[in-house]
Enzyme design. Structure first.
Site, PDB file in Angstrom:
ATOM      1  CG  HIS A   1       1.959   9.346   1.472  1.00 21.85           C
ATOM      2  ND1 HIS A   1       2.132   8.217   2.254  1.00 21.85           N
ATOM      3  CD2 HIS A   1       1.538   8.892   0.267  1.00 21.85           C
ATOM      4  CE1 HIS A   1       1.832   7.135   1.543  1.00 21.85           C
ATOM      5  NE2 HIS A   1       1.451   7.512   0.334  1.00 21.85           N
TER       6      HIS A   1
ATOM      7  N   GLY B   1       2.206   8.115  -8.054  1.00 26.77           N
ATOM      8  CA  GLY B   1       2.580   9.202  -7.163  1.00 26.77           C
ATOM      9  C   GLY B   1       3.575   8.723  -6.123  1.00 26.77           C
TER      10      GLY B   1
ATOM     11  CB  CYS C   1      -0.048   3.030  -0.847  1.00 27.81           C
ATOM     12  SG  CYS C   1       1.196   4.141  -0.159  1.00 27.81           S
ATOM     13  CG  LEU C   2       4.586   2.867  -5.085  1.00 29.64           C
ATOM     14  CD1 LEU C   2       5.604   3.819  -5.707  1.00 29.64           C
ATOM     15  CD2 LEU C   2       4.508   1.558  -5.873  1.00 29.64           C
TER      16      LEU C   2
ATOM     17  CG  HIS D   1      -2.692   8.129  -2.077  1.00 35.36           C
ATOM     18  ND1 HIS D   1      -3.221   6.874  -1.876  1.00 35.36           N
ATOM     19  CD2 HIS D   1      -1.355   7.994  -1.877  1.00 35.36           C
ATOM     20  CE1 HIS D   1      -2.253   6.027  -1.571  1.00 35.36           C
ATOM     21  NE2 HIS D   1      -1.104   6.678  -1.565  1.00 35.36           N
ATOM     22  CD  GLU D   2       1.209  10.110  -3.824  1.00 30.81           C
ATOM     23  OE1 GLU D   2       2.106  10.088  -2.966  1.00 30.81           O
ATOM     24  OE2 GLU D   2       0.737   9.078  -4.343  1.00 30.81           O
TER      25      GLU D   2
ATOM     26  CD  GLN E   1       4.734   6.862  -0.741  1.00 32.10           C
ATOM     27  OE1 GLN E   1       4.456   7.746  -1.524  1.00 32.10           O
ATOM     28  NE2 GLN E   1       4.343   5.613  -0.907  1.00 32.10           N
TER      29      GLN E   1
HETATM   30 NI    NI Z   1       0.918   6.151  -1.163  1.00 30.08          NI
END
Ligand code: NI
Length: 188
Positions: A153, A47, A107-108, A149-150, A52
């Protein structure tokens, strides 16, 4: 298409509430989504949220393929635990029960770490797609986890902020060597 630079924890954009998208059908939104899809694939993520990639707009993409399924589903809802690539603009979610489960996330924007995060097991989320059509879905398992999670953000929340036991925040390499509970270890 272009690979986008990924913001890491500490960047102010990751702590802010992202703005609503006024025209989901705008060509520049479609262009951004294409770049995000390429960036997510390159980083091997499940995701990605627009903040991000340094864009403070309410837009997320995610997928929950069968090989990431979080838990065996045997209640007749197997279809809701996985989902193909989903593009959600101005999304929202609500829990459909109070039950939460602990699962490993990555998480990236928090590279090299994983943490066990409590998330609702059953949610409904909604938003619109690139054509402006409304999407509304129920989700369980990893599908529910990655969506929460997304969407978090977009409200300036990274997964460590959802953790209730920080002793379960770990370097990914140590997790591989030492921890292995459950069967998760995802990178939403
Ligand atoms: Ni993330």
């Amino acid at each position: 298409m272009t690979l986008l630079k990924i913001a890491r924890m500490g960047h102010p954009l990751l702590r802010q509430r992202a703005r609503e998208i006024t025209d989901p059908t705008a060509p520049e939104i479609r262009h951004l989504v294409n770049d995000m899809i390429e960036t997510m694939a390159d980083a091997d993520g499940a995701g990605l949220a627009a903040p991000q990639v340094h864009i403070g707009l309410r837009l997320v993409i995610f997928k929950a393929p069968p090989d990431r399924a979080e838990e065996p589903e045997n209640d007749g809802e197997e279809a809701s635990g996985t989902i193909g690539l989903t593009i959600l603009i101005n999304p929202d979610y609500e829990p459909l029960s109070d039950e939460k489960t602990l699962g490993w996330e990555g998480c990236l924007s928090v590279p090299g770490l994983n943490g066990a995060v409590p998330r609702y097991t059953h949610i409904r989320y909604s938003g619109v797609d690139l054509d402006g059509n409304r999407i509304e879905r129920e989700a369980t398992g990893f599908h529910a986890r990655v969506a929460q999670h997304e969407i978090d953000h977009l409200d300036g929340l990274l997964y460590p902020m959802r953790m209730t036991d920080l002793s379960l925040l770990t370097f990914s390499e140590e997790l591989k060597h030492f921890m292995r509970p459950a069967d998760e270890g995802e990178t939403p």
